[in-house]
Motif scaffolding. Sequence first.
Motif, short mmCIF file in Angstrom:
data_model
loop_
_atom_site.label_atom_id
_atom_site.label_comp_id
_atom_site.label_asym_id
_atom_site.label_seq_id
_atom_site.Cartn_x
_atom_site.Cartn_y
_atom_site.Cartn_z
N PRO A 50 34.16 -59.94 -63.70
CA PRO A 50 34.25 -59.13 -62.49
C PRO A 50 35.64 -59.21 -61.85
CG PRO A 50 32.67 -60.94 -62.24
CD PRO A 50 33.10 -60.93 -63.65
N SER A 51 36.02 -58.13 -61.16
CA SER A 51 37.38 -58.03 -60.64
C SER A 51 37.67 -59.09 -59.59
CB SER A 51 37.61 -56.64 -60.04
OG SER A 51 36.69 -56.41 -58.99
N SER A 52 36.65 -59.58 -58.93
CA SER A 52 36.86 -60.65 -57.97
C SER A 52 35.57 -61.37 -57.72
CB SER A 52 37.41 -60.11 -56.65
OG SER A 52 36.46 -59.25 -56.04
N ARG A 53 35.69 -62.65 -57.47
CA ARG A 53 34.54 -63.45 -57.08
C ARG A 53 34.78 -63.95 -55.67
NH1 ARG A 53 30.60 -65.55 -60.34
NH2 ARG A 53 30.73 -65.11 -62.57
N ASN A 104 22.60 -72.91 -52.78
CA ASN A 104 23.65 -72.51 -51.84
C ASN A 104 23.50 -71.02 -51.58
OD1 ASN A 104 26.12 -71.71 -50.62
ND2 ASN A 104 27.15 -73.49 -51.49
N PHE A 105 22.78 -70.69 -50.51
CA PHE A 105 22.46 -69.28 -50.25
C PHE A 105 23.71 -68.44 -50.08
CE2 PHE A 105 21.58 -65.63 -47.61
CZ PHE A 105 20.46 -65.09 -48.22
N ALA A 106 24.70 -68.95 -49.34
CA ALA A 106 25.90 -68.16 -49.06
C ALA A 106 26.65 -67.80 -50.35
CB ALA A 106 26.82 -68.93 -48.11
N MET A 107 26.82 -68.78 -51.25
CA MET A 107 27.54 -68.51 -52.50
C MET A 107 26.70 -67.65 -53.44
SD MET A 107 30.51 -69.65 -52.15
CE MET A 107 31.05 -69.32 -53.83
N TRP A 108 25.37 -67.85 -53.44
CA TRP A 108 24.49 -66.99 -54.23
C TRP A 108 24.60 -65.54 -53.78
CZ3 TRP A 108 20.43 -64.10 -52.26
CH2 TRP A 108 19.61 -63.46 -53.19
N TYR A 109 24.57 -65.32 -52.47
CA TYR A 109 24.66 -63.97 -51.92
C TYR A 109 26.00 -63.33 -52.30
CZ TYR A 109 25.06 -60.26 -48.39
OH TYR A 109 25.24 -59.06 -47.75
N SER A 110 27.10 -64.08 -52.17
CA SER A 110 28.41 -63.57 -52.54
C SER A 110 28.49 -63.23 -54.02
CB SER A 110 29.50 -64.58 -52.16
OG SER A 110 29.56 -64.76 -50.77
N SER A 116 27.32 -57.50 -59.02
CA SER A 116 26.67 -56.18 -59.07
C SER A 116 27.67 -55.05 -58.81
CB SER A 116 25.54 -56.10 -58.04
OG SER A 116 26.05 -56.24 -56.72
N GLU A 117 28.93 -55.40 -58.61
CA GLU A 117 30.02 -54.44 -58.40
C GLU A 117 29.81 -53.61 -57.14
OE1 GLU A 117 30.69 -52.20 -61.96
OE2 GLU A 117 31.38 -53.95 -63.08
N MET A 118 29.28 -54.24 -56.10
CA MET A 118 29.14 -53.57 -54.81
C MET A 118 30.32 -53.88 -53.89
SD MET A 118 25.07 -53.95 -54.00
CE MET A 118 25.09 -52.60 -52.82
N ILE A 119 30.85 -55.09 -53.98
CA ILE A 119 31.90 -55.56 -53.07
C ILE A 119 33.02 -56.21 -53.88
CG2 ILE A 119 32.41 -57.45 -51.45
CD1 ILE A 119 31.34 -55.20 -49.93
N SER A 120 34.25 -56.01 -53.43
CA SER A 120 35.37 -56.84 -53.87
C SER A 120 36.00 -57.46 -52.63
CB SER A 120 36.42 -56.02 -54.62
OG SER A 120 36.04 -55.81 -55.96
N TYR A 121 36.35 -58.72 -52.75
CA TYR A 121 36.97 -59.41 -51.62
C TYR A 121 38.41 -58.97 -51.45
CZ TYR A 121 32.99 -62.43 -50.78
OH TYR A 121 31.75 -62.89 -50.44
N TYR A 122 38.87 -59.02 -50.21
CA TYR A 122 40.19 -58.54 -49.83
C TYR A 122 40.98 -59.70 -49.25
CZ TYR A 122 43.48 -55.00 -48.01
OH TYR A 122 44.57 -54.23 -47.76
N ASP A 123 42.32 -59.56 -49.14
CA ASP A 123 43.13 -60.69 -48.69
C ASP A 123 43.18 -60.83 -47.17
OD1 ASP A 123 44.70 -58.50 -48.19
OD2 ASP A 123 46.51 -59.27 -49.14
N ILE A 124 42.45 -59.99 -46.44
CA ILE A 124 42.32 -60.14 -44.99
C ILE A 124 40.88 -60.53 -44.69
CG2 ILE A 124 42.44 -59.00 -42.74
CD1 ILE A 124 44.61 -57.20 -43.87
N SER A 125 40.69 -61.67 -44.09
CA SER A 125 39.35 -62.19 -43.85
C SER A 125 38.51 -61.21 -43.04
CB SER A 125 39.44 -63.53 -43.11
OG SER A 125 38.15 -64.00 -42.78
#
Length: 259
Positions: A50-53, A104-110, A116-125
């Motif tokens: 995936p493009s980002s984790r 770890n619910f938070a990491m599982w959710y992320s 699933s290719e719904m979200i990619s993380y960005y460099d601004i929090s």
Amino acid sequence: KIHSHPLRNDASTSLTPEDLLKFLKEAAGVEPTILAFSPKDEAPLAGKVPSSRPPGDKSETKPQIPPKSKDDAATSSSSKSNQNKKQTKKGETQLALKWAKSENFAMWYSDVIVLSEMISYYDISGCYILRPWSYKIWELIQDWFNVQIKKLGVENSYFPMFVSKDRLEKEKDHVEGFAPEVAWVTHSGDGELAAPIAVRPTSETIMYPAFADWIRSHRDLPLKLNQWSNVVRWEFKDPTPFLRTREFLWQGGHTAHAS
């Protein structure tokens, strides 16, 4: 059954596969594709990483050297359990979930929303890239909602995303709850602006002065407008994709009536 977390992460909704298929076909107008997963003893299908984790998962991390003694292994196993999740064994595709929901619910959710290719993380929090899978949900909402509000005589419009400090301060009572969350633009290029400009935390302070200019008598009523836009609210420490973000997509209906 299939469990999901619609609009919240502290409760689950349970669906049977039949209910989910019925919803996709009738409500969303989507014909789902059924995939047959390979048995465990078969070789994994080829695929790309995936493009980002989510932050905290560094797939390039070097494998750690195991403890030299059994005693050392016993004392360090619990503290390193999360770190071991980050390691990648040779031949793994990195397409599977690395975190169990119960661990770890938070990491599982992320992991779920990235894989699933719904979200990619960005460099601004607090800001995220909505990939086509997730943006399609927003489009389906718009397609359905626009039909319904136009039956009521509501028209779509768009107002600027910036609001002057003077205009924002005129509506102190309304924006009081948003005050700590307002993001301000203070510079243009190398120069400082004469007065700071706020990025839209809500729409009322931008729209209602225009309403006052447009409405001159009862003949100008009712005025029924809807706006699809984005909103920025900056002040918080624990952003969560889809649930709590600094910039988010927004629908706002604003109307004025004679009574």
